[in-house]
Design a protein around this motif. Structure first.
Motif, PDB file in Angstrom:
ATOM      1  N   ALA A   1      36.633  35.150  68.480  1.00 41.58           N
ATOM      2  CA  ALA A   1      37.590  34.583  67.524  1.00 41.58           C
ATOM      3  C   ALA A   1      38.972  35.191  67.746  1.00 41.58           C
ATOM      4  O   ALA A   1      39.985  34.473  67.747  1.00 41.58           O
TER       5      ALA A   1
ATOM      6  N   ALA B   1      36.927  31.698  64.067  1.00 40.56           N
ATOM      7  CA  ALA B   1      37.417  32.536  62.967  1.00 40.56           C
ATOM      8  C   ALA B   1      36.698  32.187  61.666  1.00 40.56           C
ATOM      9  O   ALA B   1      36.330  33.088  60.905  1.00 40.56           O
TER      10      ALA B   1
ATOM     11  N   VAL C   1      27.474  38.528  65.374  1.00 42.81           N
ATOM     12  CA  VAL C   1      28.651  38.627  64.507  1.00 42.81           C
ATOM     13  C   VAL C   1      29.766  39.396  65.213  1.00 42.81           C
ATOM     14  O   VAL C   1      30.931  38.987  65.191  1.00 42.81           O
TER      15      VAL C   1
ATOM     16  N   ASN D   1      31.114  37.284  68.092  1.00 46.32           N
ATOM     17  CA  ASN D   1      31.848  36.145  67.552  1.00 46.32           C
ATOM     18  C   ASN D   1      33.234  36.590  67.091  1.00 46.32           C
ATOM     19  O   ASN D   1      34.216  35.878  67.300  1.00 46.32           O
ATOM     20  N   ALA D   2      33.322  37.752  66.464  1.00 44.56           N
ATOM     21  CA  ALA D   2      34.627  38.266  66.035  1.00 44.56           C
ATOM     22  C   ALA D   2      35.529  38.507  67.245  1.00 44.56           C
ATOM     23  O   ALA D   2      36.729  38.187  67.208  1.00 44.56           O
TER      24      ALA D   2
ATOM     25  N   SER E   1      33.564  33.882  61.430  1.00 47.93           N
ATOM     26  CA  SER E   1      33.727  35.313  61.159  1.00 47.93           C
ATOM     27  C   SER E   1      33.985  35.614  59.696  1.00 47.93           C
ATOM     28  O   SER E   1      33.447  36.570  59.158  1.00 47.93           O
ATOM     29  N   TYR E   2      34.821  34.831  59.039  1.00 46.18           N
ATOM     30  CA  TYR E   2      35.197  35.189  57.674  1.00 46.18           C
ATOM     31  C   TYR E   2      34.492  34.404  56.581  1.00 46.18           C
ATOM     32  O   TYR E   2      34.667  34.705  55.418  1.00 46.18           O
TER      33      TYR E   2
END
Length: 185
Positions: free
Chosen positions: A141, A24, A134, A137-138, A27-28
């Motif tokens: 996550a 996570a 990306v 990965n999201a 991601s952010y």
């Protein structure tokens, strides 16, 4: 046996939560930050991250969560925590899906990025890497976070089951024979 179940359930919940937090955070924060960087900086940073992350701490948590969750499931199935079993199974399934996304998508993208050289190749490598990495990965996550949520809920269900079993009065069948005679029961 109850203590072992509790320890394994807590350990698997923590390890699952740590993996959810790691993916996570990428991601952010990590990937949006690298997204603002030049091709060279982004590629170099990801290469360094990919080298650094393959360490005993990460590998023991990432790989170790699978057998921990599985053992928690076996102990719940064979022992005291059966009400938590569906949540543990759901967590294991989600964790495995995320694990296969990591090994089947993200790691090959990392390997592809590691091979890029020269300014033109860096730009092309980034273009082939970034949006796909990306996105996946999201996804992982979210899967890890859901697995963590299921493990946390399994821990709550397990604890509630233990508390309800402790607070219930003993049935006549579980009271020793001599005690029943002495009390007129």
């Amino acid at each position: 046996m109850k203590l072992l179940q509790t320890v394994i359930l807590v350990a698997s919940t923590i390890s699952t939560g740590l993996m959810a937090g790691l993916f996570a955070a990428f991601s952010y924060s990590v990937m949006p930050g690298l997204g603002l960087s030049s091709d060279r900086t982004m590629v170099e940073a990801m290469r360094n991250i990919n080298k650094a992350i393959v360490n005993p701490t990460f590998m023991s948590l990432f790989m170790g969560s699978i057998p921990l969750i599985a053992v928690a499931g076996v102990l719940a199935w064979r022992g005291y925590g059966r009400p938590a079993l569906p949540w543990i199974i759901a967590a294991l399934v989600l964790y495995l899906v995320a694990f296969f996304i990591t090994s089947g998508v993200n790691v090959p993208l990392n390997d592809q990025l590691a091979k890029a050289t020269g300014a033109q190749h860096l730009a092309a490598a980034r273009e082939q890497f970034e949006s796909s990495w990306v996105f996946w990965n999201a996804v992982r996550a979210l899967l890890h976070t859901a697995a963590f949520g299921f493990m946390a809920w399994a821990l709550i269900v397990f604890g509630a089951h233990r508390l309800s079993a402790v607070s219930q009065p003993a049935s006549p069948a579980t009271v020793p024979y001599d005690l029943r005679q002495a009390t007129g029961g």
